[in-house]
Structures are given as structure tokens and as C-alpha cells.
Design a protein around this motif. Sequence first.
Motif, PDB file in Angstrom:
ATOM      1  N   ASN A   1       0.808  -1.214   0.000  1.00 21.76           N
ATOM      2  CA  ASN A   1       0.000   0.000   0.000  1.00 21.76           C
ATOM      3  C   ASN A   1       0.843   1.267   0.000  1.00 21.76           C
ATOM      4  OD1 ASN A   1      -2.818  -1.107   0.273  1.00 21.76           O
ATOM      5  ND2 ASN A   1      -1.817  -2.096   2.002  1.00 21.76           N
ATOM      6  N   GLY A   2       2.108   1.139   0.381  1.00 22.88           N
ATOM      7  CA  GLY A   2       3.044   2.226   0.231  1.00 22.88           C
ATOM      8  C   GLY A   2       2.951   3.327   1.264  1.00 22.88           C
ATOM      9  N   PHE A   3       3.534   4.463   0.912  1.00 21.60           N
ATOM     10  CA  PHE A   3       3.694   5.611   1.798  1.00 21.60           C
ATOM     11  C   PHE A   3       3.371   6.893   1.031  1.00 21.60           C
ATOM     12  CE2 PHE A   3       6.848   2.294   2.474  1.00 21.60           C
ATOM     13  CZ  PHE A   3       6.580   1.914   3.780  1.00 21.60           C
ATOM     14  N   SER A   4       3.104   7.964   1.786  1.00 25.17           N
ATOM     15  CA  SER A   4       2.796   9.251   1.158  1.00 25.17           C
ATOM     16  C   SER A   4       3.840  10.275   1.555  1.00 25.17           C
ATOM     17  CB  SER A   4       1.407   9.732   1.591  1.00 25.17           C
ATOM     18  OG  SER A   4       1.100  10.963   0.985  1.00 25.17           O
ATOM     19  N   GLY A   5       4.409  10.964   0.568  1.00 33.39           N
ATOM     20  CA  GLY A   5       5.427  11.958   0.849  1.00 33.39           C
ATOM     21  C   GLY A   5       5.207  13.242   0.085  1.00 33.39           C
TER      22      GLY A   5
END
Length: 402
Positions: free
Chosen positions: A356-360
Motif C-alpha cells: 500500500n506504500g507511503f505518502s510523501g
Amino acid sequence: MFRRNLIVSRRNLSGAFIVTLASVLVASCVQIPLGNRGGPALSATPGQATGEVLGTGTVRVAMLLPSSATGNAGTTGLAFRNATELAIRDFPNAGIQVVIYDTGGTAEGARQAAGTALREGAEIFLGPIFSSSVKAITPQARRAGVPVVAFSSDPSAASPGVYLLSFTPGNDIRRIIAYSASKGRKSFAGLLPNIAQGAIAEAAFRETSARVGGRIVAIEHYELDQQDIRTKATTMAELAGQIDALLIADAGDAVPLIADIVTNASANVAQQKVKLLGNGQWDDPRVLNDPDLRGGWFAGPDNSGFSAFARRYASAFGGQPPRQASLAYDATVLAAGLVRQFGAKRFSRSVLTNPNGFSGIDGVFRFRNDGVTERQLAVYEVTGSGLRVIDPAPKSFTGGGF
């Protein structure tokens, strides 16, 4: 010889965006809390460090930067160090202590810095920046079981446990080809530089075209000189009646030169019966302000994060950051967020490769098992006086994208 810019990609931090970044989106929006939360210490307080220390947390994070290098390398190292400090200022109680280790900008310097960091208790490496330095520290990191989140854009530097938090070529090609196909433009040709980046672009071009039911009529590779570019661009213009999209995967002065040739040689291109497609390197004033490229499409990172980050950076340090400085900020916040959310498992492979990953700052990203980063990108249209978003970057890996 034309001037060629090899910037990998381009591009704001309002109060609202800081909240998003502080959450560091993972596992279908499971929140990663930062700040003044209570709870037991995650590890013993680290001993004395030989590098500059940013933060007062109990988990040691090593940032490997070319601090003493001259020229662009040293300038980039300073900007990454400043972006790291900015992240620590934003989250002062995040639980990490970032130590800056100087690589000198060389592979041997990176190897020595990594050895020192491991002896001093580093649990994760952030950096290095250069491909040769990443490859130099990989054996040490692997033996120690310490993951690497590096900043190189060279996919050959990635491997299991060595993740590239960067703008790697290929993501933007997949995104723009898939978008073109969704708009009914599936007959492609490609004009690519005869360098490693061009080979990566070609592989992504062929894979995505096949996946979306497209057809590649021709691919031409050019050497980095004007005469060869003119010859290959003229060949492409002659194919304009057989295609409806032409991929130009390059940067700097090469793209306007190609656009000038094919537009003037083909009415189909001039009338946009053939759409010009590009990669993230098109986010360059030389491209965005060129009338021959008006109406062209390209994929790149979401612009909604970097300009505000740059303003905050300038306010803190008195100058504009290079485009890639956002990577150091995101890496620091990522490390802090994982410490707060996952405790002893914070830097495990299963956590770092969460699908689902990450937000940057530059949007949503995730690390694949092979270490290469996938990013959700926006699609932009060149206006001749800038750019406009025509398809926003997806906010997750479950709602679309390439």
C-alpha cells in the motif's frame, strides 16, 4: 553540441500537507503517529556518534551524504542535510536520531562511512546519493542486516534490502503510455537517447504498450549530437501518418530540437494528430515554454508538495533547495514514522515493502521487493507558457495509476 540537462525529475508544504506527511500513509491508511505520544523507549540510547547529530531520539539513523565533496556533489549534500534538519524540526519527538556521515562523494568514502555508522549502532541507512556509493555499501549493509533507503536514480543499484527513494526512469514512461492508450492513442513510435536511461525507457515503453493493447511502429535511438538527432527526428516525422503518439524520452535542449524538426516536417504532428509524449524531465522551462511542444503530454510527480516545501526550506536556510532535496525530507519522516508505528519491526522488509506504500512530498510511493520504487504520478499538458494537470496523481495504489 546542444546543452543537455540530466535532472531526473522536478517539482509545496502547507499545514494540511504536514498532517498527511506525518501520517506516512501505510497499510490502507493505518496512521503512523509522530510527536508527543507516550510509551516505552524503543531501544537503549545510542552512544557517542562521530558525525553531526540531528534529533534526540533513541533509534539511530545514518544519513550518508557527500558533505565534504566539491562542486554539485557538496552542494547537494548540504541541501539534503538541511532537508533532514527541517524534517527533525517538524517532528522533534519522533524517536529518531539522525547522524550525518560524510562520504566525500566517493565509493570508498561511502564504504568507510557505512562501516563507522554500523559500529556506532545505525539501524538503517538513508543515502548515499550516487549509484557507485550505493553499490559500495550494499555488501556491508547486507551482512549487518541493515536496510538501505538510497537516493540514486540508477535502478541497477537497487536490490532486495536496498531501496531507491528516488525518481527512477520507467515510472513516468509507464504512466504516460497507459494514459495515452486510455485516450485512444495506441499506435506509438519512440525517439530515445542512446544511453542507459534510454534503454530503461525503451523497456518500460515496450512492456506498457503490450499491456494496454498498443502497437509500436518504430523506435529510433540517437547519439547525443545535433546531427544525429536531426537525422532520427526526420525519420520519425516520415512515420507520422502511421502513428498517433510519439514518445520523446529526453531532457534539456534535445526535446525542443526534436519537436521543432517533427512539427515543421509533418502536418500530422503540427495539428496534433500525432500527440507528443514525454517523461518527467519535460518539467523544464525549455520544454514547457516551447510553442512546438504546446499540447504535449508528460508524466511526473505531483506538484502539490514541493513548492511549499521549497518556501519553508528557503525561509529556514536562505536559498532554494535542489529538486531532489525532498527525498531527504521524506526519508527522514519515513524512518520516524516507522519507528513510532512498528516498534521492533520498524525497518523489517515486510514493513518497508508494504504494497500500500507511503505518502510523501512528491506523492504516493512504494518499495518493490527488488528495491526499485514505484510512484503514482500526475499527467501534465505543456501549454507553451508552463503546464497544467490533466490527470491528477492517484492517492493510493488501489485507485489506479499505471
